[in-house]
Scaffold this motif. Sequence first.
Motif, short mmCIF file in Angstrom:
data_model
loop_
_atom_site.label_atom_id
_atom_site.label_comp_id
_atom_site.label_asym_id
_atom_site.label_seq_id
_atom_site.Cartn_x
_atom_site.Cartn_y
_atom_site.Cartn_z
N PHE A 458 5.85 63.22 -11.88
CA PHE A 458 6.27 64.36 -11.05
C PHE A 458 5.43 65.60 -11.37
O PHE A 458 5.01 66.33 -10.47
CB PHE A 458 7.74 64.62 -11.31
CG PHE A 458 8.27 65.85 -10.61
CD1 PHE A 458 8.42 65.86 -9.24
CD2 PHE A 458 8.60 66.98 -11.33
CE1 PHE A 458 8.90 66.99 -8.59
CE2 PHE A 458 9.08 68.11 -10.69
CZ PHE A 458 9.23 68.11 -9.32
N ALA A 473 3.48 56.81 -12.30
CA ALA A 473 4.51 56.19 -11.46
C ALA A 473 4.50 54.67 -11.65
O ALA A 473 5.56 54.04 -11.74
CB ALA A 473 4.28 56.56 -10.00
N ASN A 489 8.53 58.59 -6.66
CA ASN A 489 7.23 59.16 -7.03
C ASN A 489 6.08 58.28 -6.56
O ASN A 489 5.05 58.77 -6.08
CB ASN A 489 7.16 59.35 -8.54
CG ASN A 489 8.02 60.50 -9.02
OD1 ASN A 489 8.46 61.33 -8.22
ND2 ASN A 489 8.28 60.54 -10.30
#
Length: 817
Positions: A458, A473, A489
Amino acid sequence: MEHVHLAPEDEDDLYTGYNDYNPTFDSEELDNDIGFQQAVRTSHGRRPPMTARFPGTAVGGRPLATSFGSRVPLMSSMGRPMTGAQDGAARPMTAVRAAGYSSMARGSAFDPLGQSKGPAPPLESKNEDSPEEKIKILEKKVNDLIEESCLAQSRGDLQLSLEKAKEAGRKERALVRQREHTGTADHINLDLTYSVLFNLANQYESNDMYPEALNTYQLIVKNKMFNNAGRLKVNMANIYFKQKNYPKAVKFYRMALDQISNAHKEMRIKIMQNIGMVFIRMGQYSDAITSFEHIMSESPNIKTGYNLILCYYAIGDRDKMKKSFQKLISVPLGIDEEDKYIPPNDEPHTNMVYEAIKNDKLHQMERERKALAEKFIMTAAKLIAPAIESTFAAGFDWCVDMVKGSLYVELANDLEINKAITYLRQKDFNQAEAVETLKTFEKKESRVKSAAATNLSFLYFLEKDYEQADRYADLAMSADRYNPSALVNKGNTVFVKQDYEKAAEFFKESLRNDSSCTEALYNLGLTYKKMGRLEGALDCFLKLHSILRNSDQVMYQLASLYEMLEDPHQAIEWLMQLISVTPTDPQVLAKLGELYDNEGDKSQAFQYYYESFRYCPSNIDVIEWLGAYYIDTQFCEKAIHYFERAGLIQPTQVKWQLMVASCYRRSGNYQKALETYKDIHRKFPENIECLRFLVRLCQDLELKEVQDYATKLKKVEKMKEIREQRVKSGREGSAQSRREGSAGSENAGAQNVSKKVSEVDIRPGEQNLASWKLIFDKTVPVNDNFRCPSHSFCWICSLSVQMQPCAEAGQRQWQQW
């Protein structure tokens, strides 16, 4: 021996005659037995029994049984034969015979249930006119009304529940009067009276009618005939708390506490907790601490421990905060380990049982209690971390160390991650520290690793480092494939790459793992909208609206989708809901004005455009619409204000100043209009529209400058015409040269130079300017006196300023050279 019956040889049944029945032995026929009745009436029947008689018999002798199945009746002492033997009838040899099963008819059939008597007579109908029956019916009606009132309250229909409670009160009073009238006042049902008053007070409180509720509670509390009515002072204290009358609330809580014995320990603890909360509201933290400390010593619980930490934080006692935090993390939850829900073997039946109890009510309650405890501990740690030590990091490290040695050891990693996130929210901390803290979890257990990698992804996504965001991710997904945030994500990084189909798949997978993941649902709707699947996007945002009822972003997306689906009425409806949540959003107000304008409702459009301008006076589109609206409605003086503001926002745009001058001219203020046009001409000397209005105004006002402005107007118009010819000829020459270049061959000399010049695509811009200069540099030395024969200005300078060179003149000059 004459009474002995010998079975003949040809008889097969040795027990024939055993079921023969002599009516003489029927006790039901004794009333018709003359000898028996005579004996009863004479003194012979009243004499005491002789010793030779067997006890339990009503007559003298008892026959003797033989092995052949007959009995010889003995004579009584009075010489009277026994009533059971008549004419030598043989009796069965057995002493016990099944009752009711006889082959001979008897005086009456065996009927133990009395069914031969026919149906039972009907029950006597109750006399409903009797006073007692009326009272019972009235009591039943009162109970029904109380029940209906409670059910209505459970459904949320508070008005109906109050009406039912009042009606129950009226009927109960009528019932009391009726009992007094009939003289049965001693039999008044006090439990019913208590139920009616208690329910009425509850309904008053639910409807926020606090004075009426207090009066009703007072009726119950002051009546000494009600047992344990003093406990209702807790309810009265709750009402005073809602009214923010804290001193009275404390008074009634203490009165209720005095009337509750120590046997009810749990209730006393709850009342003391309420007293502590009231002291917090009053700002008396020391008194609140006294109550909470007593509770933590008697019956510790998570909420009280958390409130105790808040009180010590409020007074700034650092040591007490630490001790209270240690007490908080030592509170037992009374929850079994999660291992009990793991099946011990692979037996299907056992697995089904364990799967069933995994989501039962008890396990749900345990999960909720554990989640609440973790929330309180996390919040307390984040609250006291900056206060208990000199730095935030040191305080958070102390909290982490304490948690690691407690029952909540699993929270230690979560606190570490929270520490990293708090780093990001602290402006005086470097983001690199948070990133490094999160990276330390890459080698830990999968759940913590997934959470840390999700946060790192993030962060990198916010920094627009999409490569690193995609990497972390993937790492989060590999650690925990069922992590919905990691899937979101990943979907975001794919969305940025414009691979919308794949992004939608990741968002769908996130929703399959957690149907309440609002981020996945929102992003899925945006993805569908980007793909043109408007119906699917609408479905996503409608589902999201049912979860997030007051989300302004969801409402705006719904309005946008309905507008794209050409349903302006629904779009307006959603925007109206949106401005009820965010009434000061200028963009939403402007959008509403635009939709009403498209629908032809100018008055509503003006209202929303004006509101938008009031909150954001720098929106050019809104300013332009408001100015045009006032011009259309013949209020040019009001339009001047908006166009002047637009001129301040965009001073290089001549159209706003022209609109101001036009408004002056339309309103009849020609002198002010003339001054405005002159000012515009000084700033923009080549503006043809300004010169035209100057010529017209000077002619109308008969001014001497009219000839000067007319000359300038002709010159500027000629220049404009020449530029247009240049652009037109340049486009034609460029197209022709491209055609000739594709068909012909390259030659040297002037013809080649001419083609090079004409092959350039003549459009305004820096790139074309560079191309022209490159041709000049490679072909001919250019001096300052090189001019276009048909123009009075330098061709190179004109190229640099106007960005529109004259191709035709340039080619002629090259050929002459």
